[in-house]
Design an enzyme around this catalytic site. Structure first.
Site, PDB file in Angstrom:
ATOM      1  N   GLU A 159       0.848  -1.152  -0.008  1.00 57.12           N
ATOM      2  CA  GLU A 159       0.077  -0.072  -0.057  1.00 57.12           C
ATOM      3  C   GLU A 159       0.743   1.197   0.061  1.00 57.12           C
ATOM      4  O   GLU A 159       0.273   2.394  -0.122  1.00 57.12           O
ATOM      5  CB  GLU A 159      -1.071  -0.061   1.343  1.00 57.12           C
ATOM      6  CG  GLU A 159      -1.878  -1.232   1.267  1.00 57.12           C
ATOM      7  CD  GLU A 159      -2.743  -1.183   0.262  1.00 57.12           C
ATOM      8  OE1 GLU A 159      -3.432  -0.179  -0.111  1.00 57.12           O
ATOM      9  OE2 GLU A 159      -2.920  -2.218  -0.380  1.00 57.12           O
ATOM     10  N   CYS A 160       2.204   1.131   0.185  1.00 58.78           N
ATOM     11  CA  CYS A 160       2.953   2.193   0.392  1.00 58.78           C
ATOM     12  C   CYS A 160       3.732   2.407  -1.043  1.00 58.78           C
ATOM     13  O   CYS A 160       4.365   1.586  -1.642  1.00 58.78           O
ATOM     14  CB  CYS A 160       4.198   1.836   1.272  1.00 58.78           C
ATOM     15  SG  CYS A 160       5.483   3.074   1.467  1.00 58.78           S
ATOM     16  N   GLY A 161       3.567   3.537  -1.648  1.00 64.30           N
ATOM     17  CA  GLY A 161       4.241   4.061  -2.823  1.00 64.30           C
ATOM     18  C   GLY A 161       5.986   3.981  -2.699  1.00 64.30           C
ATOM     19  O   GLY A 161       6.436   3.473  -3.554  1.00 64.30           O
TER      20      GLY A 161
END
Length: 142
Positions: A12-14
């Site tokens: 979920e983390c860019g």
């Protein structure tokens, strides 16, 4: 090629996604550990922090976590207390943490991973936001 590379990843983390993509852009398929589903054991977390050469507080994530509610801004808290909090709430572990034969690093910003990859980038790479990090010849731009 598969190297002995591990990424403690949150899809979920860019920043985590960009780091994983740069590892793959070096022709390496790492072992991906989704640490929110499979948190590291306490002893391993302590070892990773030591090998990264950082203090436990430097691995704490504030944004989108119970950091404030748990009172973790209190500078008098011991390293053990901070590690206890990360063990109880893995979302507090900042990411991505990458382990390679060249070291362990919290890869924020994501291009920090380039310093510990055992192989060069195989081509151009741009982050999800469009920022060009590596040119077509595999040379770092930023």
């Amino acid at each position: 090629m598969t190297a002995d590379i591990i990424i403690y990843h949150n899809p979920e983390c860019g920043t985590s996604r960009n780091t994983l993509a740069m590892i793959r852009n070096a022709g390496i398929e790492p072992h991906v550990v989704e640490y929110l589903k499979t948190p590291p054991a306490r002893a391993l977390l302590v070892q990773l922090i030591e090998r990264a050469g950082i203090a436990p507080r430097a691995l704490l994530r504030e944004k989108g976590t119970p950091y404030g509610e748990l009172g973790l801004a209190d500078e008098t808290l011991s390293d053990d207390a901070l590690i206890d909090a990360m063990m109880a709430h893995p979302i507090l572990i900042n990411r991505p943490l990458v382990v390679t034969p060249l070291g362990v690093k919290l890869c924020r910003p994501s291009e920090a991973v380039l310093a510990i990859l055992p192989q060069p980038q195989q081509g151009a790479f741009a982050k999800e936001d469009g920022e060009q990090v590596v040119d077509a010849s595999g040379e770092r731009l930023v």
